[in-house]
Structures are given as structure tokens and as C-alpha cells.
Write an enzyme that holds these catalytic residues in place. Structure first.
Site, PDB file in Angstrom:
ATOM      1  N   GLY A 243       0.765  -1.244   0.000  1.00 20.59           N
ATOM      2  CA  GLY A 243       0.000   0.000   0.000  1.00 20.59           C
ATOM      3  C   GLY A 243       0.789   1.282   0.000  1.00 20.59           C
ATOM      4  N   GLU A 279       4.290  -6.525   1.747  1.00 17.99           N
ATOM      5  CA  GLU A 279       3.900  -6.881   0.380  1.00 17.99           C
ATOM      6  C   GLU A 279       3.835  -5.666  -0.546  1.00 17.99           C
ATOM      7  OE1 GLU A 279      -0.051  -8.432   0.934  1.00 17.99           O
ATOM      8  OE2 GLU A 279       0.631 -10.235   1.969  1.00 17.99           O
ATOM      9  N   PRO A 280       4.919  -4.958  -0.766  1.00 20.69           N
ATOM     10  CA  PRO A 280       4.841  -3.795  -1.655  1.00 20.69           C
ATOM     11  C   PRO A 280       4.722  -4.221  -3.120  1.00 20.69           C
ATOM     12  CG  PRO A 280       7.114  -4.178  -1.030  1.00 20.69           C
ATOM     13  CD  PRO A 280       6.288  -5.201  -0.281  1.00 20.69           C
ATOM     14  N   GLY A 281       3.957  -3.475  -3.872  1.00 19.88           N
ATOM     15  CA  GLY A 281       3.895  -3.679  -5.324  1.00 19.88           C
ATOM     16  C   GLY A 281       4.357  -2.409  -6.006  1.00 19.88           C
ATOM     17  N   ARG A 282       3.499  -1.384  -5.896  1.00 19.88           N
ATOM     18  CA  ARG A 282       3.738  -0.095  -6.549  1.00 19.88           C
ATOM     19  C   ARG A 282       5.102   0.507  -6.174  1.00 19.88           C
ATOM     20  NH1 ARG A 282      -0.789   3.038  -7.863  1.00 19.88           N
ATOM     21  NH2 ARG A 282      -1.919   1.851  -6.295  1.00 19.88           N
ATOM     22  N   TYR A 322      -9.261   5.535 -12.554  1.00 16.37           N
ATOM     23  CA  TYR A 322      -9.175   6.213 -11.249  1.00 16.37           C
ATOM     24  C   TYR A 322      -8.938   7.718 -11.378  1.00 16.37           C
ATOM     25  CZ  TYR A 322      -7.527   1.386 -10.371  1.00 16.37           C
ATOM     26  OH  TYR A 322      -7.364   0.024 -10.355  1.00 16.37           O
ATOM     27  N   CYS A 348     -12.806   4.608 -28.758  1.00 16.26           N
ATOM     28  CA  CYS A 348     -14.030   5.359 -29.019  1.00 16.26           C
ATOM     29  C   CYS A 348     -14.845   5.636 -27.768  1.00 16.26           C
ATOM     30  CB  CYS A 348     -14.862   4.616 -30.037  1.00 16.26           C
ATOM     31  SG  CYS A 348     -13.896   4.394 -31.529  1.00 16.26           S
ATOM     32  N   GLU A 349     -14.246   6.236 -26.792  1.00 15.27           N
ATOM     33  CA  GLU A 349     -15.020   6.796 -25.683  1.00 15.27           C
ATOM     34  C   GLU A 349     -14.236   7.938 -25.048  1.00 15.27           C
ATOM     35  OE1 GLU A 349     -15.341   4.234 -22.024  1.00 15.27           O
ATOM     36  OE2 GLU A 349     -15.122   2.647 -23.514  1.00 15.27           O
ATOM     37  N   TYR A 377       0.829  -1.646 -12.219  1.00 15.14           N
ATOM     38  CA  TYR A 377      -0.574  -1.537 -12.629  1.00 15.14           C
ATOM     39  C   TYR A 377      -0.701  -0.898 -14.011  1.00 15.14           C
ATOM     40  CZ  TYR A 377      -0.843  -2.601  -7.699  1.00 15.14           C
ATOM     41  OH  TYR A 377      -0.654  -3.197  -6.475  1.00 15.14           O
TER      42      TYR A 377
HETATM   43  N1  LLP Z   1      -1.192  -6.949  -0.810  1.00 14.89           N
HETATM   44  C1  LLP Z   1      -2.489  -7.094  -1.119  1.00 14.89           C
HETATM   45  C2  LLP Z   1      -3.282  -8.086  -0.416  1.00 14.89           C
HETATM   46  C3  LLP Z   1      -3.054  -6.289  -2.128  1.00 14.89           C
HETATM   47  O1  LLP Z   1      -4.341  -6.435  -2.426  1.00 14.89           O
HETATM   48  C4  LLP Z   1      -2.256  -5.325  -2.795  1.00 14.89           C
HETATM   49  C5  LLP Z   1      -2.820  -4.475  -3.831  1.00 14.89           C
HETATM   50  C6  LLP Z   1      -0.904  -5.223  -2.438  1.00 14.89           C
HETATM   51  C7  LLP Z   1      -0.402  -6.042  -1.427  1.00 14.89           C
HETATM   52  C8  LLP Z   1       0.044  -4.259  -3.087  1.00 14.89           C
HETATM   53  O2  LLP Z   1      -0.335  -2.938  -2.912  1.00 14.89           O
HETATM   54  P1  LLP Z   1       0.658  -1.758  -3.378  1.00 14.89           P
HETATM   55  O3  LLP Z   1       1.893  -1.871  -2.529  1.00 14.89           O
HETATM   56  O4  LLP Z   1       0.972  -1.975  -4.807  1.00 14.89           O
HETATM   57  O5  LLP Z   1      -0.135  -0.540  -3.149  1.00 14.89           O
HETATM   58  N2  LLP Z   1      -4.923  -1.137  -9.702  1.00 14.89           N
HETATM   59  C9  LLP Z   1      -4.773  -0.175  -8.633  1.00 14.89           C
HETATM   60  C10 LLP Z   1      -4.096  -0.746  -7.420  1.00 14.89           C
HETATM   61  C11 LLP Z   1      -4.784  -1.964  -6.855  1.00 14.89           C
HETATM   62  C12 LLP Z   1      -4.094  -2.549  -5.664  1.00 14.89           C
HETATM   63  C13 LLP Z   1      -4.693  -3.853  -5.283  1.00 14.89           C
HETATM   64  N3  LLP Z   1      -4.055  -4.520  -4.186  1.00 14.89           N
HETATM   65  C14 LLP Z   1      -4.033   1.050  -9.160  1.00 14.89           C
HETATM   66  O6  LLP Z   1      -3.651   1.080 -10.336  1.00 14.89           O
HETATM   67  O7  LLP Z   1      -3.840   2.016  -8.422  1.00 14.89           O
END
Ligand code: LLP
Length: 423
Positions: A243, A279-282, A322, A348-349, A377
Site C-alpha cells: 500500500g 507486500e509492496p507492489g507499486r 481512477y 471510441c469513448e 498496474y
Molecule cells: N497486498 C495485497 C493483499 C493487495 O491487495 C495489494 C494491492 C498489495 C499487497 C500491493 O499494494 P501496493 O503496494 O501496490 O499498493 N490497480 C490499482 C491498485 C490496486 C491494488 C490492489 N491490491 C491502481 O492502479 O492504483
């Protein structure tokens, strides 16, 4: 330092001119910097580990942010584990060399097939989101004569202060089990066959840039773990989810300080004798990606000037989904005059808009632009809407680049359709 910089008015990705890459690779395509991913990972793990080396902190990269196997392998080699939410993600992670012993499986809708596959793979932990899921995991692990290591995902009812579509920790959201039922659900889980209760899990949302919601969450989790330990549950793992937000708009976005985030984890959670999963993604991937695109037309109407790109909302959905802000930059800075543009795709939108009223140095038809911070993402959320095939991906390292996903051939997309023999 970010790996995308201008030298003599030309944008570089590490040591390569993006303009030179466009001579070899047709736009639109995603471009990732290997060094940026590596630096982001090191920054994150150093922030976590500098404070208290006695506590074991494991990064489990949320692979939903970008699941290309070249990216997963890059992170695997750095020591990352994975947070997966489907069998497909689990298969990808394993194939890219992330050991099962570092993989956690999250998600509210795990199927029997997915659970069985994960059990047989020997993953580190299921993050369980409901009682019916718990029952299903128990039944399947008994049938397979295996034991499932589980954590319960708690819904702490905390406002994450982010876009409502990516907020997950409020009572009204579908995620986790309400915090008020923590004791009851752990007591229930402890008596189920085939289940080893080893941890607790939480994830309150994504693109969170203020620390207050994290602090509130960690405090809550610390209280719950203390209660659970008192009740005799052997809680060994605290998974704090992901997050952590990034700065998409340097002029308006708050900056989430990684060091302070890590300090909060240690302040509240490191005294409980548990190992910690993040659990970082972004935070690992977003800044490492560009969407490289060409201006197909400059269209002037009485109201506006539009830049019509060859990339569209199907290739990159965040702005249309978003209203997300992303910086858009020219590959070659060639004009000192500027204009205000709406930057749009060909779909086309009207929602196919990347930016409204954006001031840019004057742009001409045929110019190349990049949409920044699209490493997370981006490609994973693309679709083939308007029968536009999936675009390719390349990875740059130093003065080299490699294709890490071939663009989808149009024939491959169209030939999936089948005609009934009665038609
Ligand atoms: N762990 C869980 C259980 C999650 O559901 C998520 C993201 C993460 C970790 C990683 O979160 P992050 O560190 O990346 O914020 N498509 C959206 C973001 C959806 C996130 C869903 N869950 C966007 O483009 O902003």
C-alpha cells in the site's frame, strides 16, 4: 536517482536514448529500467533492515503490480518473495524462480483448484479472508494429507485515505474478517484439521501516502497479536500488506517516507517475537516503467488542442479508471514555446483520456512521448478493447535492452474467435 533523465534535451533510460529505442521497437510499448527496480528493492529492504536486524523482515512483492517473468526473476535474485492472488500468479512466480517457501497467497475468492495447487506447491502461507475459505482449505489439505499454514486477514475498519476503488480496510469492504471477531475466528481455526495457524495479515489499501493510517493499523495489529498470544495461539508471522504510495504528481502528492514507514513497523510490531512480511507492489515497480507512445495526430478544435496518441486506455487504464495523474514528457525536448493539450487515445469513448489541460512544450505529429510511473498496474491491467492487441515490453539495463514480452500478433487475437458450425 531516477533512471530516466534528460541529456542534451533527449530522454534517456539508463544509458540508452529512448529515441534510439523507438527506431527499433514500434510504439506503443512499455519500457522498464532494471536498475530502477533494483534500487527500489534495495531502498525498501534497507529501510526495513537497518532499524532492527534481529527481526526477520521478508519482502513478498505483490506481483499483481507487474507479473512479467523478467521482472519477477530480477526480484527473485534480490531475495524477494511474492504475494500472489491466483494460480496464474503463483505459477508465474514459481517459474521465475521465487521459492514456494517465500510465497503468500492472498485474495477473497480462492478456488478449490487454486488452493490445491498452492498446497501441493508448499507455499509459506495462505492469507485467509473468510470462514468458508478456511473450511475449504481445511477440507482440501486433509484430503491431500498436507497441512496448510495460514494467517487470518483482519479487516481493521481503518480509513486508508486513498481512492475509494483501492481502499480495502474499511468494514464495508469485501476484504478480511472483522477485527471484532478476531478471537472467535482464531479459536475456530485452531481446531480445524489440516490447518496450522501461524500468523496474522492485514492490507488496508493502495497508493497510501500518509503514515497515519499505517500507524493506526500497526497499533491495532499489535493489540490483537498480544491478545492472541495470551490466548495461547502460536503467532509467528505478521504480514502487514502493501500500500505504500509513490509521488505521481510532484506538485501535489504527499511523499510517503519509507524510512518512517519502516520505523512504524518496528515501533509497534518488532517486540512481539514474530517475523514480518511486507507486500509492496507499486513502491517497487511504478517508477521503473514508462509507456512510450507516438503522437498520431494533433487535432485542433474551437475548444481545445488534442494530442491523439497511438496508446489508449486499453494499454494503460489508470487515468480512465481512477482519474489518476501521470506525468507525460516528450522524448525530445525541442521547443521553447508551450501549449495546453488534452492528451487522449484513439479508443471510441471520452474516458480514453490520459491528461486534461496539460501544458507541454509544443508537440507535433510524429513526436514521441512517455507516460511516466507506469511500471506498476500498467501492462497487467491492459485489455484488448477495440480489438487492439496487447503491446510489447522491453527491459533496459545500462546500455542494453531486451524484449521481455512480444507484442501480441493481431491474428493471434482475432483467431481465438470460433464460429459455431450451425452459423
Ligand atoms: N497486498 C495485497 C493483499 C493487495 O491487495 C495489494 C494491492 C498489495 C499487497 C500491493 O499494494 P501496493 O503496494 O501496490 O499498493 N490497480 C490499482 C491498485 C490496486 C491494488 C490492489 N491490491 C491502481 O492502479 O492504483
Amino acid at each position: 536517482m531516477n533512471q530516466f533523465t534528460y541529456i542534451d534535451n533527449r530522454l534517456y533510460a539508463e544509458a540508452l536514448s529512448v529515441m534510439d529505442i523507438t527506431k527499433e521497437i514500434a510504439t506503443p510499448f512499455y519500457l522498464y529500467s532494471h536498475t530502477e527496480i533494483t534500487n527500489n528493492y534495495h531502498r525498501f529492504s534497507q529501510a526495513l533492515n537497518r532499524l532492527n536486524t534481529k527481526v526477520n523482515c521478508q519482502i513478498c512483492y505483490a506481483i499483481k503490480a507487474n507479473s512479467n517473468q523478467a521482472i519477477l526473476k530480477t526480484l527473485a535474485l534480490l531475495g524477494s518473495g511474492a504475494d500472489v492472488v491466483s494460480e496464474g500468479e503463483l505459477q508465474r512466480a514459481l517459474k521465475a524462480g521465487i521459492p514456494a517457501s517465500k510465497i503468500v497467497f492472498s485474495g477473497v475468492g480462492k478456488t478449490a483448484q487454486e488452493i490445491s495447487f498452492a498446497l501441493k506447491s508448499g507455499i509459506l502461507q495462505f492469507n485467509v479472508e473468510s470462514e468458508p475459505e478456511l473450511k475449504r482449505i481445511s477440507k482440501l489439505s486433509v484430503a491431500l494429507n498436507l497441512t496448510a499454514n495460514i494467517a487470518i486477514r483482519i479487516n481493521p475498519d481503518i480509513e486508508a485515505d486513498t481512492h475509494e476503488k483501492i481502499s480495502t480496510g474499511k468494514a464495508e469492504n469485501k476484504f478480511g474478517i472483522e477485527h471484532t471477531r478476531t478471537k472467535a475466528i482464531y479459536a475456530y481455526a485452531a481446531n480445524l484439521p489440516g490447518i496450522n495457524v501461524q500468523g496474522i495479515d492485514v492490507h488496508i489499501g493502495s497508493q497510501i501516502t500518509s503514515l497515519a493510517p499505517f500507524e493506526e493499523t500497526f497499533k491495532k495489529i499489535a493489540e490483537l497479536v498480544t491478545e492472541l498470544l495470551d490466548e495461547g495461539h502460536d503467532i509467528k508471522v505478521i504480514d502487514v500488506g502493501g500500500g505504500i504510495g509513490i509521488t505521481y504528481n510532484p506538485e501535489t502528492d504527499k511523499q510517503c517516507d519509507l524510512q518512517q514507514y519502516a520505523e512504524l513497523i518496528h515501533q509497534y510490531l518488532s517486540g512481539l517475537g514474530c517475523s514480518i512480511i511486507v507486500e509492496p507492489g507499486r513502491a517497487l515497480l511504478a517508477s521503473a516503467g514508462l509507456l512510450v507512445t507516438q503522437v498520431n495526430y494533433v487535432k485542433t478544435t474551437p475548444e481545445k488542442q488534442f494530442l491523439i496518441l497511438d496508446a489508449a486506455m486499453n494499454d494503460f487504464a489508470r487515468p480512465s479508471l481512477y482519474d489518476a495523474y501521470h506525468q507525460i514528457l516528450p522524448v525530445k525536448q525541442q521547443s521553447t514555446l508551450s501549449s495546453v493539450y488534452d492528451i487522449v487515445g484513439p479508443v471510441c469513448e471520452t474516458g480514453d483520456t490520459f491528461a486534461k489541460a496539460r501544458e507541454l512544450a509544443n508537440i507535433e505529429q510524429g513526436d514521441f512521448l512517455v507516460i511516466k510511473d507506469t511500471g506498476a498496474y500498467g501492462s497487467v491491467m491492459s485489455s484488448t478493447y477495440n480489438t487492439r492487441p496487447f503491446i510489447g515490453e522491453i527491459m533496459v539495463k545500462g546500455d542494453k535492452f531486451s524484449t521481455i514480452r512480444q507484442p501480441q500478433a493481431l491474428a493471434e487475437l482475432i483467431n481465438k474467435d470460433l464460429l459455431p458450425d450451425w452459423l
